[in-house]
Design a protein around this motif. Sequence first.
Motif, short mmCIF file in Angstrom:
data_model
loop_
_atom_site.label_atom_id
_atom_site.label_comp_id
_atom_site.label_asym_id
_atom_site.label_seq_id
_atom_site.Cartn_x
_atom_site.Cartn_y
_atom_site.Cartn_z
N ALA A 150 -51.85 -30.99 -10.01
CA ALA A 150 -52.54 -31.42 -8.79
C ALA A 150 -54.00 -31.75 -9.11
O ALA A 150 -54.53 -32.77 -8.69
CB ALA A 150 -52.46 -30.35 -7.72
N SER B 284 -55.15 -26.67 -11.76
CA SER B 284 -53.70 -26.39 -11.82
C SER B 284 -53.34 -25.68 -13.11
O SER B 284 -53.81 -26.04 -14.19
CB SER B 284 -52.91 -27.71 -11.78
N LEU C 116 -51.87 -37.80 -5.16
CA LEU C 116 -52.40 -37.03 -6.29
C LEU C 116 -52.54 -37.87 -7.56
O LEU C 116 -52.98 -37.38 -8.59
CB LEU C 116 -51.51 -35.81 -6.56
N SER D 88 -38.42 -32.76 -4.27
CA SER D 88 -37.50 -32.53 -3.15
C SER D 88 -36.59 -33.74 -2.94
O SER D 88 -35.77 -33.75 -2.02
CB SER D 88 -38.28 -32.21 -1.86
N SER E 195 -44.14 -26.19 -13.04
CA SER E 195 -45.27 -25.43 -12.50
C SER E 195 -45.47 -25.84 -11.05
O SER E 195 -46.53 -26.36 -10.67
CB SER E 195 -46.51 -25.69 -13.36
N ILE E 196 -44.43 -25.62 -10.27
CA ILE E 196 -44.35 -26.14 -8.90
C ILE E 196 -43.98 -25.01 -7.94
O ILE E 196 -43.06 -24.24 -8.23
CB ILE E 196 -43.26 -27.24 -8.82
N VAL F 248 -38.02 -26.49 -2.76
CA VAL F 248 -39.09 -27.01 -3.63
C VAL F 248 -39.40 -26.04 -4.78
O VAL F 248 -39.64 -26.47 -5.91
CB VAL F 248 -40.38 -27.31 -2.82
N LEU G 43 -43.11 -20.95 -13.65
CA LEU G 43 -44.19 -20.02 -13.29
C LEU G 43 -43.78 -19.19 -12.10
O LEU G 43 -43.37 -19.74 -11.07
CB LEU G 43 -45.45 -20.83 -12.92
N TYR H 196 -44.49 -15.17 -9.86
CA TYR H 196 -45.55 -14.23 -9.46
C TYR H 196 -44.91 -12.90 -9.10
O TYR H 196 -43.78 -12.82 -8.62
CB TYR H 196 -46.37 -14.80 -8.28
N MET I 193 -42.59 -16.83 -0.07
CA MET I 193 -42.78 -17.21 -1.49
C MET I 193 -42.30 -16.09 -2.40
O MET I 193 -41.81 -16.34 -3.50
CB MET I 193 -44.26 -17.51 -1.80
N PRO J 269 -52.99 -13.56 -10.20
CA PRO J 269 -53.54 -14.48 -9.20
C PRO J 269 -54.68 -15.34 -9.76
O PRO J 269 -55.54 -14.82 -10.46
CB PRO J 269 -54.04 -13.55 -8.10
N ILE J 270 -54.64 -16.62 -9.47
CA ILE J 270 -55.67 -17.56 -9.93
C ILE J 270 -56.00 -18.50 -8.77
O ILE J 270 -55.09 -18.96 -8.08
CB ILE J 270 -55.14 -18.42 -11.11
N LEU K 41 -55.12 -24.73 -5.90
CA LEU K 41 -54.80 -25.34 -4.61
C LEU K 41 -53.68 -24.56 -3.92
O LEU K 41 -53.78 -24.22 -2.74
CB LEU K 41 -54.36 -26.79 -4.87
N ALA K 42 -52.61 -24.26 -4.65
CA ALA K 42 -51.46 -23.55 -4.06
C ALA K 42 -51.89 -22.17 -3.56
O ALA K 42 -51.49 -21.74 -2.48
CB ALA K 42 -50.34 -23.43 -5.08
N PHE L 213 -56.07 -14.32 0.11
CA PHE L 213 -55.81 -14.35 -1.33
C PHE L 213 -56.92 -13.62 -2.11
O PHE L 213 -56.67 -12.99 -3.13
CB PHE L 213 -55.70 -15.81 -1.80
N1 LIG Z 1 -52.30 -19.54 -8.70
C1 LIG Z 1 -51.69 -18.38 -8.73
O1 LIG Z 1 -52.26 -17.34 -8.35
C2 LIG Z 1 -50.29 -18.28 -9.27
C3 LIG Z 1 -49.84 -17.04 -9.75
C4 LIG Z 1 -48.53 -16.95 -10.23
C5 LIG Z 1 -47.71 -18.06 -10.21
N2 LIG Z 1 -48.20 -19.26 -9.73
C6 LIG Z 1 -47.29 -20.40 -9.72
O2 LIG Z 1 -47.78 -21.39 -10.59
C7 LIG Z 1 -47.22 -22.64 -10.20
C8 LIG Z 1 -48.33 -23.67 -10.17
O3 LIG Z 1 -49.23 -23.40 -9.12
P1 LIG Z 1 -50.82 -23.48 -9.26
O4 LIG Z 1 -51.35 -22.16 -8.89
O5 LIG Z 1 -51.18 -24.12 -10.55
O6 LIG Z 1 -51.21 -24.42 -8.02
P2 LIG Z 1 -51.28 -26.03 -7.90
O7 LIG Z 1 -51.44 -26.28 -6.43
O8 LIG Z 1 -52.29 -26.57 -8.80
O9 LIG Z 1 -49.84 -26.47 -8.40
C9 LIG Z 1 -48.70 -26.49 -7.56
C10 LIG Z 1 -48.06 -27.83 -7.80
O10 LIG Z 1 -46.81 -27.93 -7.12
C11 LIG Z 1 -46.69 -29.29 -6.80
N3 LIG Z 1 -45.64 -29.52 -5.80
C12 LIG Z 1 -45.49 -28.94 -4.58
N4 LIG Z 1 -44.45 -29.50 -3.95
C13 LIG Z 1 -43.94 -30.45 -4.78
C14 LIG Z 1 -42.88 -31.40 -4.68
N5 LIG Z 1 -42.12 -31.51 -3.60
N6 LIG Z 1 -42.66 -32.24 -5.75
C15 LIG Z 1 -43.42 -32.18 -6.85
N7 LIG Z 1 -44.45 -31.30 -7.00
C16 LIG Z 1 -44.70 -30.47 -5.97
C17 LIG Z 1 -48.06 -29.67 -6.25
O11 LIG Z 1 -48.25 -31.06 -6.20
C18 LIG Z 1 -48.95 -28.99 -7.29
O12 LIG Z 1 -49.20 -29.88 -8.36
C19 LIG Z 1 -46.52 -22.40 -8.86
O13 LIG Z 1 -45.15 -22.18 -9.09
C20 LIG Z 1 -47.16 -21.11 -8.40
O14 LIG Z 1 -46.35 -20.40 -7.50
C21 LIG Z 1 -49.47 -19.37 -9.29
#
Ligand SMILES: NC(=O)c1ccc[n+]([C@@H]2O[C@H](COP(=O)([O-])OP(=O)(O)OC[C@H]3O[C@@H](n4cnc5c(N)ncnc54)[C@H](O)[C@@H]3O)[C@@H](O)[C@H]2O)c1
Length: 255
Positions: free
Chosen positions: A15, A19, A44, A66, A91-92, A118, A143, A145, A158, A190-191, A194-195, A202
């Motif tokens: 994103a 990300s 994006l 999706s 990583s979605i 998704v 990825l 959590y 989630m 946790p990081i 955007l998500a 958070f």
């Molecule tokens: N940030 C955290 O604290 C954390 C901790 C543990 C796990 N995660 C997991 O890491 C992964 C990446 O998240 P992130 O934190 O880098 O956030 P992020 O928002 O940068 O990445 C999430 C991505 O999912 C994509 N996405 C959502 N719906 C989609 C769809 N229909 N088609 C294609 N892409 C889609 C978004 O465009 C985005 O690029 C996720 O699975 C998240 O649950 C995040």
Amino acid sequence: MIDLTGKVAVVFGLANKRSIAWAIAQKLSEAGARLAICYQSERLKREAEALIPELRDAQIFQCDVSNDAEIDAVFEQLKTTYGKLDILVHSIGFAPADAIKNDFLLTTRDDFRVAHDVSVYSLIALARGAVPLMTEGGSILTLTYYGSTKVFPNYNVMGVAKAALEAAVRYLAASLGSKNIRVNAISAGPIKTLAARGIGDFSKILTAVEERGPLHRNVEQIEVGNVALFLSSPLASGITGEITFVDCGYNITGL
Ligand SMILES: NC(=O)c1ccc[n+]([C@@H]2O[C@H](COP(=O)([O-])OP(=O)(O)OC[C@H]3O[C@@H](n4cnc5c(N)ncnc54)[C@H](O)[C@@H]3O)[C@@H](O)[C@H]2O)c1
């Protein structure tokens, strides 16, 4: 030193520069892999275009996971462009805003469906697309959590989806082992991404990790990238179906 020269990696979920997908793409690229980076939608695209010149030999592709037709189309493009695949990173994650804000009891049928479609089903669909191209074996990584196992405020549906995702990792690992394709997950701490911004309160989770986690700090994207590089490399050839924590040790704490 991990050398992925000659390997092709596709990373889904870019994103922006925060990300986790971006940190993973950087590490795989530094190790010599050719990178295909997938972003979700036209909205994006500009962000992805701006970032990838930082990588050697990377190209961007659009795919909303999706949509089955978009998944089919992206793997056709990958086949034409590279002829094979060695590494896939998923990583979605997504849940509708109400579902990660309201009381868990109020989770609607549709929000439950979307979160699982998704965040979980897409791993299975992407794996199915990648397998015919992983002719020399491969690595699939997702990825997850800790909210899959323990209750965190507002993580709600989630958490349920991540539990399903972790089970999907094990079933896919069993399904693909005979093809020498390994399937693993990183459970990241946790990081601020955007998500993560969508999850109510958070910052309380970040503070708890600083206060109570063994390393008394939060993990950084690049630390997740380092472990992703290891799990995607021949050094991890004996690891499949596993959930590896990269969370500064928070998951071992009781209080
Ligand atoms: N940030 C955290 O604290 C954390 C901790 C543990 C796990 N995660 C997991 O890491 C992964 C990446 O998240 P992130 O934190 O880098 O956030 P992020 O928002 O940068 O990445 C999430 C991505 O999912 C994509 N996405 C959502 N719906 C989609 C769809 N229909 N088609 C294609 N892409 C889609 C978004 O465009 C985005 O690029 C996720 O699975 C998240 O649950 C995040």
